[in-house]
Design a protein around this motif. Sequence first.
Motif, PDB file in Angstrom:
ATOM      1  N   THR A   1     -16.180   6.676  25.944  1.00  0.00           N
ATOM      2  CA  THR A   1     -16.112   5.255  25.570  1.00  0.00           C
ATOM      3  C   THR A   1     -14.672   4.766  25.596  1.00  0.00           C
ATOM      4  N   ARG A   2     -13.761   5.561  25.061  1.00  0.00           N
ATOM      5  CA  ARG A   2     -12.355   5.178  25.069  1.00  0.00           C
ATOM      6  C   ARG A   2     -11.793   5.169  26.492  1.00  0.00           C
ATOM      7  N   SER A   3     -12.262   6.079  27.339  1.00  0.00           N
ATOM      8  CA  SER A   3     -11.710   6.208  28.687  1.00  0.00           C
ATOM      9  C   SER A   3     -12.258   5.143  29.639  1.00  0.00           C
ATOM     10  N   LEU A   4     -13.567   4.879  29.583  1.00  0.00           N
ATOM     11  CA  LEU A   4     -14.213   4.002  30.572  1.00  0.00           C
ATOM     12  C   LEU A   4     -14.498   2.597  30.052  1.00  0.00           C
ATOM     13  N   GLY A   5     -14.508   2.417  28.765  1.00  0.00           N
ATOM     14  CA  GLY A   5     -14.752   1.081  28.226  1.00  0.00           C
ATOM     15  C   GLY A   5     -16.146   0.573  28.543  1.00  0.00           C
ATOM     16  N   GLN A   6     -16.239  -0.712  28.903  1.00  0.00           N
ATOM     17  CA  GLN A   6     -17.525  -1.344  29.158  1.00  0.00           C
ATOM     18  C   GLN A   6     -18.251  -0.740  30.354  1.00  0.00           C
ATOM     19  N   GLN A   7     -17.549  -0.032  31.208  1.00  0.00           N
ATOM     20  CA  GLN A   7     -18.165   0.564  32.392  1.00  0.00           C
ATOM     21  C   GLN A   7     -18.862   1.885  32.082  1.00  0.00           C
ATOM     22  N   ALA A   8     -18.676   2.410  30.884  1.00  0.00           N
ATOM     23  CA  ALA A   8     -19.178   3.744  30.560  1.00  0.00           C
ATOM     24  C   ALA A   8     -20.691   3.885  30.750  1.00  0.00           C
ATOM     25  N   PRO A   9     -21.541   2.973  30.254  1.00  0.00           N
ATOM     26  CA  PRO A   9     -22.986   3.156  30.444  1.00  0.00           C
ATOM     27  C   PRO A   9     -23.396   3.196  31.906  1.00  0.00           C
ATOM     28  N   ALA A  10     -22.872   2.289  32.728  1.00  0.00           N
ATOM     29  CA  ALA A  10     -23.237   2.265  34.142  1.00  0.00           C
ATOM     30  C   ALA A  10     -22.730   3.503  34.872  1.00  0.00           C
ATOM     31  N   VAL A  11     -21.543   3.966  34.526  1.00  0.00           N
ATOM     32  CA  VAL A  11     -21.003   5.169  35.161  1.00  0.00           C
ATOM     33  C   VAL A  11     -21.856   6.381  34.802  1.00  0.00           C
ATOM     34  N   ALA A  12     -22.316   6.457  33.559  1.00  0.00           N
ATOM     35  CA  ALA A  12     -23.163   7.581  33.146  1.00  0.00           C
ATOM     36  C   ALA A  12     -24.485   7.577  33.901  1.00  0.00           C
ATOM     37  N   ALA A  13     -25.093   6.402  34.074  1.00  0.00           N
ATOM     38  CA  ALA A  13     -26.341   6.323  34.827  1.00  0.00           C
ATOM     39  C   ALA A  13     -26.123   6.716  36.290  1.00  0.00           C
ATOM     40  N   HIS A  14     -25.006   6.291  36.859  1.00  0.00           N
ATOM     41  CA  HIS A  14     -24.692   6.660  38.246  1.00  0.00           C
ATOM     42  C   HIS A  14     -24.455   8.164  38.364  1.00  0.00           C
ATOM     43  N   TYR A  15     -23.855   8.748  37.352  1.00  0.00           N
ATOM     44  CA  TYR A  15     -23.596  10.196  37.355  1.00  0.00           C
ATOM     45  C   TYR A  15     -24.893  10.993  37.442  1.00  0.00           C
ATOM     46  N   LEU A  16     -25.938  10.551  36.751  1.00  0.00           N
ATOM     47  CA  LEU A  16     -27.213  11.267  36.780  1.00  0.00           C
ATOM     48  C   LEU A  16     -27.916  11.112  38.123  1.00  0.00           C
ATOM     49  N   GLN A  17     -27.543  10.122  38.918  1.00  0.00           N
ATOM     50  CA  GLN A  17     -28.151   9.935  40.233  1.00  0.00           C
ATOM     51  C   GLN A  17     -27.438  10.743  41.310  1.00  0.00           C
ATOM     52  N   SER A  18     -26.287  11.319  40.990  1.00  0.00           N
ATOM     53  CA  SER A  18     -25.520  12.054  41.977  1.00  0.00           C
ATOM     54  C   SER A  18     -26.165  13.414  42.255  1.00  0.00           C
ATOM     55  N   ASN A  19     -26.219  13.769  43.531  1.00  0.00           N
ATOM     56  CA  ASN A  19     -26.731  15.077  43.947  1.00  0.00           C
ATOM     57  C   ASN A  19     -25.603  16.031  44.327  1.00  0.00           C
ATOM     58  N   HIS A  20     -24.415  15.766  43.844  1.00  0.00           N
ATOM     59  CA  HIS A  20     -23.282  16.661  44.086  1.00  0.00           C
ATOM     60  C   HIS A  20     -23.627  18.057  43.585  1.00  0.00           C
ATOM     61  N   ASP A  21     -23.314  19.068  44.394  1.00  0.00           N
ATOM     62  CA  ASP A  21     -23.722  20.430  44.072  1.00  0.00           C
ATOM     63  C   ASP A  21     -23.183  20.887  42.725  1.00  0.00           C
ATOM     64  N   TRP A  22     -21.927  20.561  42.427  1.00  0.00           N
ATOM     65  CA  TRP A  22     -21.335  20.993  41.167  1.00  0.00           C
ATOM     66  C   TRP A  22     -22.024  20.335  39.982  1.00  0.00           C
ATOM     67  N   TYR A  23     -22.353  19.054  40.093  1.00  0.00           N
ATOM     68  CA  TYR A  23     -23.012  18.356  38.994  1.00  0.00           C
ATOM     69  C   TYR A  23     -24.422  18.902  38.779  1.00  0.00           C
ATOM     70  N   VAL A  24     -25.112  19.222  39.860  1.00  0.00           N
ATOM     71  CA  VAL A  24     -26.462  19.783  39.736  1.00  0.00           C
ATOM     72  C   VAL A  24     -26.396  21.161  39.075  1.00  0.00           C
ATOM     73  N   ARG A  25     -25.420  21.971  39.480  1.00  0.00           N
ATOM     74  CA  ARG A  25     -25.287  23.309  38.893  1.00  0.00           C
ATOM     75  C   ARG A  25     -24.940  23.229  37.406  1.00  0.00           C
ATOM     76  N   LYS A  26     -24.195  22.231  37.002  1.00  0.00           N
ATOM     77  CA  LYS A  26     -23.826  22.066  35.596  1.00  0.00           C
ATOM     78  C   LYS A  26     -24.882  21.305  34.807  1.00  0.00           C
ATOM     79  N   GLY A  27     -25.974  20.918  35.474  1.00  0.00           N
ATOM     80  CA  GLY A  27     -27.041  20.221  34.766  1.00  0.00           C
ATOM     81  C   GLY A  27     -26.671  18.821  34.321  1.00  0.00           C
ATOM     82  N   HIS A  28     -25.708  18.195  35.005  1.00  0.00           N
ATOM     83  CA  HIS A  28     -25.261  16.831  34.672  1.00  0.00           C
ATOM     84  C   HIS A  28     -24.937  16.709  33.178  1.00  0.00           C
ATOM     85  N   ASP A  29     -24.207  17.687  32.634  1.00  0.00           N
ATOM     86  CA  ASP A  29     -23.837  17.610  31.228  1.00  0.00           C
ATOM     87  C   ASP A  29     -22.687  16.633  31.036  1.00  0.00           C
TER      88      ASP A  29
END
Length: 203
Positions: free
Chosen positions: A105-133
């Motif tokens: 919240t401190r880092s991304l501000g008002q963009q944080a919710p949208a960035v988090a939703a976009h993060y869960l849509q990413s199929n990047h191999d590293w993010y998938v292996r980490k379970g999108h934590d």
Amino acid sequence: MPTVTQPVTPITASQPQRHLPILQSMPAAAVADAPSPPPISQTQDTTPNPAPMDGKAKGKHPLLTLAEKHLAEQLWQHYSEAFQSRYDAPPLRDGKVNYQLASLTRSLGQQAPAVAAHYLQSNHDWYVRKGHDLGTLLADASKVRADWMAASKRAAQLDAVRARNHQPPQTATPPKESPPAPETIRAQLAALQDKFTRRAASA
């Protein structure tokens, strides 16, 4: 020539005692009356402890304002809904997650919710292996934010092209066709039944 015999003085005093008159005749040092330092076991270390490099106590999340707390809850809502949609299971929330939410919240501000939703849509191999934590999102917050901004820009450009061509935007769902009326269905069934009856009679 007669031999002169020196008188032998018997040594009756120790070495320090023999020099004692000489030491007593020497002037005292300037700091002779200064108090002796305390024993090492009674001294205290006055060196201040170094502060944490990030300015925060370990295990405590950054202090948020009331508006930032509401934003952090919106961030968690967007993240948990996208996580549930992708993994068919709710994400866990504990003290560590609360710290990560506050930091995002401190880092991304008002963009944080949208960035988090976009993060869960990413199929990047590293993010998938980490379970999108959330920890991986926090570590790659700058990169995920840049990807989200690029995707949003491309979507806006496509919507502008469709608008110029009088096409519906990409997010719009196609209109559903209305089901046929009951009278139409009955007429179609009657026509089929008559057709099969005539075929059977002619056979």
